[in-house]
Write a protein that holds these residues in place. Structure first.
Motif, PDB file in Angstrom:
ATOM      1  N   ILE A  68       2.776 -15.715   8.718  1.00 55.22           N
ATOM      2  CA  ILE A  68       1.933 -14.768   7.984  1.00 55.22           C
ATOM      3  C   ILE A  68       2.675 -13.449   7.771  1.00 55.22           C
ATOM      4  CG2 ILE A  68      -0.161 -13.359   8.142  1.00 55.22           C
ATOM      5  CD1 ILE A  68      -1.487 -15.745   9.561  1.00 55.22           C
ATOM      6  N   ILE A  69       3.350 -12.968   8.814  1.00 59.53           N
ATOM      7  CA  ILE A  69       4.117 -11.724   8.672  1.00 59.53           C
ATOM      8  C   ILE A  69       5.220 -11.902   7.630  1.00 59.53           C
ATOM      9  CG2 ILE A  69       5.551 -10.023   9.855  1.00 59.53           C
ATOM     10  CD1 ILE A  69       4.108 -10.796  12.448  1.00 59.53           C
ATOM     11  N   ASP A  70       5.852 -13.065   7.640  1.00 57.86           N
ATOM     12  CA  ASP A  70       6.903 -13.333   6.650  1.00 57.86           C
ATOM     13  C   ASP A  70       6.353 -13.242   5.222  1.00 57.86           C
ATOM     14  OD1 ASP A  70       8.770 -13.733   8.642  1.00 57.86           O
ATOM     15  OD2 ASP A  70       8.643 -15.930   8.590  1.00 57.86           O
ATOM     16  N   GLN A  71       5.104 -13.670   5.033  1.00 61.13           N
ATOM     17  CA  GLN A  71       4.498 -13.582   3.703  1.00 61.13           C
ATOM     18  C   GLN A  71       4.303 -12.122   3.288  1.00 61.13           C
ATOM     19  OE1 GLN A  71       1.131 -16.288   4.677  1.00 61.13           O
ATOM     20  NE2 GLN A  71       1.721 -17.432   2.849  1.00 61.13           N
ATOM     21  N   PHE A  72       3.878 -11.290   4.227  1.00 62.07           N
ATOM     22  CA  PHE A  72       3.754  -9.858   3.938  1.00 62.07           C
ATOM     23  C   PHE A  72       5.128  -9.252   3.644  1.00 62.07           C
ATOM     24  CE2 PHE A  72      -0.430 -10.337   5.800  1.00 62.07           C
ATOM     25  CZ  PHE A  72      -1.186  -9.326   5.230  1.00 62.07           C
ATOM     26  N   GLN A  73       6.132  -9.681   4.415  1.00 61.97           N
ATOM     27  CA  GLN A  73       7.484  -9.161   4.214  1.00 61.97           C
ATOM     28  C   GLN A  73       7.996  -9.491   2.812  1.00 61.97           C
ATOM     29  OE1 GLN A  73      11.354 -10.946   5.828  1.00 61.97           O
ATOM     30  NE2 GLN A  73      10.855  -9.417   7.413  1.00 61.97           N
ATOM     31  N   LYS A  74       7.751 -10.713   2.364  1.00 59.44           N
ATOM     32  CA  LYS A  74       8.180 -11.118   1.025  1.00 59.44           C
ATOM     33  C   LYS A  74       7.439 -10.317  -0.045  1.00 59.44           C
ATOM     34  CE  LYS A  74       8.916 -15.170  -1.920  1.00 59.44           C
ATOM     35  NZ  LYS A  74       8.355 -14.542  -3.137  1.00 59.44           N
ATOM     36  N   ALA A  75       6.137 -10.098   0.185  1.00 59.89           N
ATOM     37  CA  ALA A  75       5.358  -9.317  -0.774  1.00 59.89           C
ATOM     38  C   ALA A  75       5.912  -7.898  -0.890  1.00 59.89           C
ATOM     39  CB  ALA A  75       3.892  -9.280  -0.349  1.00 59.89           C
ATOM     40  N   TYR A  76       6.284  -7.320   0.226  1.00 60.77           N
ATOM     41  CA  TYR A  76       6.861  -5.970   0.221  1.00 60.77           C
ATOM     42  C   TYR A  76       8.196  -5.959  -0.525  1.00 60.77           C
ATOM     43  CZ  TYR A  76       8.701  -1.539   2.018  1.00 60.77           C
ATOM     44  OH  TYR A  76       9.228  -0.279   2.131  1.00 60.77           O
ATOM     45  N   LYS A  77       9.013  -6.960  -0.250  1.00 63.00           N
ATOM     46  CA  LYS A  77      10.329  -7.056  -0.892  1.00 63.00           C
ATOM     47  C   LYS A  77      10.200  -7.279  -2.393  1.00 63.00           C
ATOM     48  CE  LYS A  77      14.687  -9.635  -0.566  1.00 63.00           C
ATOM     49  NZ  LYS A  77      15.394 -10.752   0.132  1.00 63.00           N
ATOM     50  N   ASP A  78       9.182  -8.044  -2.792  1.00 65.41           N
ATOM     51  CA  ASP A  78       8.984  -8.366  -4.209  1.00 65.41           C
ATOM     52  C   ASP A  78       8.278  -7.257  -4.984  1.00 65.41           C
ATOM     53  OD1 ASP A  78      10.180 -10.784  -3.738  1.00 65.41           O
ATOM     54  OD2 ASP A  78       8.317 -11.952  -3.718  1.00 65.41           O
ATOM     55  N   GLY A  79       7.923  -6.171  -4.309  1.00 61.47           N
ATOM     56  CA  GLY A  79       7.254  -5.074  -4.993  1.00 61.47           C
ATOM     57  C   GLY A  79       5.771  -5.271  -5.174  1.00 61.47           C
ATOM     58  N   ALA A  80       5.176  -6.167  -4.364  1.00 62.23           N
ATOM     59  CA  ALA A  80       3.741  -6.429  -4.473  1.00 62.23           C
ATOM     60  C   ALA A  80       2.916  -5.566  -3.530  1.00 62.23           C
ATOM     61  CB  ALA A  80       3.459  -7.907  -4.182  1.00 62.23           C
ATOM     62  N   MET A  81       3.578  -4.661  -2.793  1.00 60.65           N
ATOM     63  CA  MET A  81       2.897  -3.822  -1.819  1.00 60.65           C
ATOM     64  C   MET A  81       3.381  -2.381  -1.957  1.00 60.65           C
ATOM     65  SD  MET A  81       3.103  -3.995   2.377  1.00 60.65           S
ATOM     66  CE  MET A  81       2.556  -5.690   2.439  1.00 60.65           C
ATOM     67  N   PRO A  82       2.476  -1.404  -2.029  1.00 60.21           N
ATOM     68  CA  PRO A  82       2.909  -0.008  -2.107  1.00 60.21           C
ATOM     69  C   PRO A  82       3.559   0.434  -0.801  1.00 60.21           C
ATOM     70  CG  PRO A  82       0.524  -0.139  -1.869  1.00 60.21           C
ATOM     71  CD  PRO A  82       1.008  -1.535  -2.079  1.00 60.21           C
ATOM     72  N   ALA A  83       4.630   1.211  -0.898  1.00 60.53           N
ATOM     73  CA  ALA A  83       5.366   1.645   0.290  1.00 60.53           C
ATOM     74  C   ALA A  83       4.479   2.435   1.244  1.00 60.53           C
ATOM     75  CB  ALA A  83       6.575   2.478  -0.128  1.00 60.53           C
ATOM     76  N   GLU A  84       3.508   3.173   0.703  1.00 57.53           N
ATOM     77  CA  GLU A  84       2.668   4.011   1.562  1.00 57.53           C
ATOM     78  C   GLU A  84       1.797   3.202   2.513  1.00 57.53           C
ATOM     79  OE1 GLU A  84      -0.436   5.886  -1.315  1.00 57.53           O
ATOM     80  OE2 GLU A  84       1.156   4.943  -2.471  1.00 57.53           O
ATOM     81  N   ALA A  85       1.643   1.891   2.253  1.00 54.20           N
ATOM     82  CA  ALA A  85       0.872   1.047   3.164  1.00 54.20           C
ATOM     83  C   ALA A  85       1.541   0.952   4.531  1.00 54.20           C
ATOM     84  CB  ALA A  85       0.703  -0.351   2.579  1.00 54.20           C
ATOM     85  N   LEU A  86       2.827   1.294   4.596  1.00 55.62           N
ATOM     86  CA  LEU A  86       3.567   1.218   5.853  1.00 55.62           C
ATOM     87  C   LEU A  86       3.758   2.582   6.503  1.00 55.62           C
ATOM     88  CD1 LEU A  86       6.317  -1.299   4.687  1.00 55.62           C
ATOM     89  CD2 LEU A  86       4.241  -1.799   5.953  1.00 55.62           C
ATOM     90  N   ASN A  87       3.212   3.623   5.887  1.00 57.70           N
ATOM     91  CA  ASN A  87       3.388   4.966   6.420  1.00 57.70           C
ATOM     92  C   ASN A  87       2.420   5.254   7.564  1.00 57.70           C
ATOM     93  OD1 ASN A  87       5.285   5.316   4.435  1.00 57.70           O
ATOM     94  ND2 ASN A  87       3.967   6.551   3.103  1.00 57.70           N
ATOM     95  N   ALA A  88       2.791   6.217   8.387  1.00 58.21           N
ATOM     96  CA  ALA A  88       1.936   6.601   9.516  1.00 58.21           C
ATOM     97  C   ALA A  88       0.622   7.212   9.044  1.00 58.21           C
ATOM     98  CB  ALA A  88       2.679   7.584  10.419  1.00 58.21           C
ATOM     99  N   ASP A  89       0.630   7.842   7.851  1.00 62.25           N
ATOM    100  CA  ASP A  89      -0.585   8.475   7.336  1.00 62.25           C
ATOM    101  C   ASP A  89      -1.352   7.556   6.380  1.00 62.25           C
ATOM    102  OD1 ASP A  89       1.239   8.461   5.298  1.00 62.25           O
ATOM    103  OD2 ASP A  89       0.964  10.565   4.725  1.00 62.25           O
ATOM    104  N   TYR A  90      -1.123   6.265   6.503  1.00 62.81           N
ATOM    105  CA  TYR A  90      -1.792   5.251   5.678  1.00 62.81           C
ATOM    106  C   TYR A  90      -3.307   5.431   5.740  1.00 62.81           C
ATOM    107  CZ  TYR A  90      -3.497   0.483   4.647  1.00 62.81           C
ATOM    108  OH  TYR A  90      -4.166  -0.604   4.153  1.00 62.81           O
TER     109      TYR A  90
END
Length: 428
Positions: free
Chosen positions: A235-257
């Protein structure tokens, strides 16, 4: 003295409950009931959590009035505590022997009191049976190494999927069949990213304990955390691929999310999870999204969010307190309550069999649809995280999983570190 297994944060809380366990919480006060008043009338106290306001006060005043009319020998004193600091207030009341007779407690708070012998085991009282309540919610009031049930489920919540189909259609993605599995969700996220050249994002959160429990992965078993499985890593790998493919905004990983719902309302993502009440939030904060949004059942096992009613064991009028707790949580009164608390659900099974009984007052079509969908899902809901899982654990787990999503460590390493931290910090 009974050994305390309570999960606490800070020495002061631990001390309070150790003292309560030793003393048995004896004594009466302005919040606990007097044994009787003139003429043989029994008085009990009923405490709610941040519900005395223009919206709910008329309901509770009528509830008490109706109960007293049916039970003229019992008087109910309604107390309401502010939203902030409620847990501290409960602990203070427990420590000083001043617990109200009937209390509004979520499972985590009830666990702390039950573990020190301060709540009534509702399996041992006459009247309503715990089996009449939604199973997952009733189970939440069964605690590790303690026999019995220590709360009647009152009002419940759960999550659904919300999709901005309007935005996805704009970029040419077929939304006629919305995802019912994680694989389908990530496939659609990839399609959206490709079709929009990375301009439109769909996934807006990192995985967490709730993601794993929804997928049917064991979180805690046989006294330890065990969610570092191959399935969780996938499941984490699927999120990782989504992030790499540009399907996830970078701010979703920020501390102030701010959360996936906030990003959805801002138009920065096209999918979020949220309660049935999310439709009202859209109407208030992002009304232009109402007509573009579709709602479907949560993928996998939806979580259940619970408020309940418990009875203090040291009540001088325990029978009257139990009777009132059952009255507050019976199907009729729960249905009337969620007509006001729209987006929530009754804690009884019967209350959810005909959701039209409480959705008839909902004016927003999208919220009515969401409420009816969620009511059907309640029998299949699960607790999102075990009682042993603390806020500190949640913070550490999210930090490790965010590193994995960014590709800085492997998914398996992130899970192993997270599980080790959780097990190392289990309350002894």
């Amino acid at each position: 003295m009974r050994k305390t297994r309570t999960i606490v944060t800070g020495v002061a809380l631990a001390a309070a409950f150790s003292l309560a366990a030793c003393t048995g919480g004896s004594g009466a006060s302005s919040t606990s009931s007097a044994s009787s008043s003139a003429g043989g009338t029994t008085e009990i106290s009923f405490q709610t959590w941040s519900l005395k306001n223009d919206r709910f006060t008329p309901y509770f005043e009528q509830l008490v009035k109706d109960f007293e009319a049916e039970n003229p020998d019992i008087k109910v004193k309604w107390i309401d505590q502010p939203g902030d600091g409620y847990e501290d207030k409960i602990l203070q009341q427990a420590n000083s022997g001043e617990l109200p007779d009937v209390l509004n407690l979520p499972p985590g708070f009830a666990y702390k009191l039950a573990d020190t012998g301060l709540l009534v085991d509702l399996d041992k009282v006459e009247g309503a049976k715990v089996s009449e309540y939604v199973d997952s919610a009733a189970k939440a009031y069964q605690f590790p190494n303690i026999e019995g049930h220590y709360g009647y489920p009152w009002y419940l919540g759960t999550d659904l999927n919300w999709y901005n189909v309007g935005k996805m259609k704009e970029v040419g993605v077929d939304t006629s069949k919305l995802p019912t599995t994680l694989d389908e969700l990530f496939s659609m996220a990839s399609d959206v990213a490709k079709a929009s050249n990375g301009e439109v994002k769909m996934i807006s959160s990192v995985p967490d304990i709730g993601t794993f429990s929804a997928a049917g992965i064991d979180i805690y078993k046989d006294g330890k955390f065990v969610f570092n499985t191959d399935e969780a890593a996938k499941i984490i790998d699927q999120f990782q691929k989504a992030y790499k493919d540009g399907a996830m905004p970078a701010e979703a990983l920020n501390a102030d999310y701010q959360g996936n719902a906030a990003l959805y309302k801002q138009g920065k993502s096209t999918w979020t999870t949220g309660s049935a009440g999310f439709a009202s939030a859209l109407k208030a904060d992002a009304p232009s999204l109402i007509d573009q949004t579709e709602v479907t059942p949560r993928i996998g096992h939806a979580p259940v969010f619970i408020q309940g009613i418990s009875v203090a064991k040291n009540s001088k009028n325990q029978a009257a307190a139990v009777k009132f707790a059952q009255y507050v949580t019976n199907t009729k009164n729960q249905v009337e309550f969620v007509k006001i608390a729209q987006g929530f659900f009754p804690g009884t099974k019967a209350g959810n069999e005909k959701p039209e009984a409480f959705t008839s007052v909902v004016s927003l079509d999208l919220q009515k649809k969401a409420t009816e969908l969620a009511a059907k899902e309640l029998p299949n809901t699960v607790e999102q995280s075990p009682l042993q899982f603390t806020d500190e654990m949640g913070t550490y787990v999210k930090q490790q999983l965010a590193l994995a999503v960014k590709g800085e460590i492997s998914s398996k390493d992130a899970l192993d570190k997270a599980v080790k931290y959780c097990n190392d910090n289990l309350a002894k």
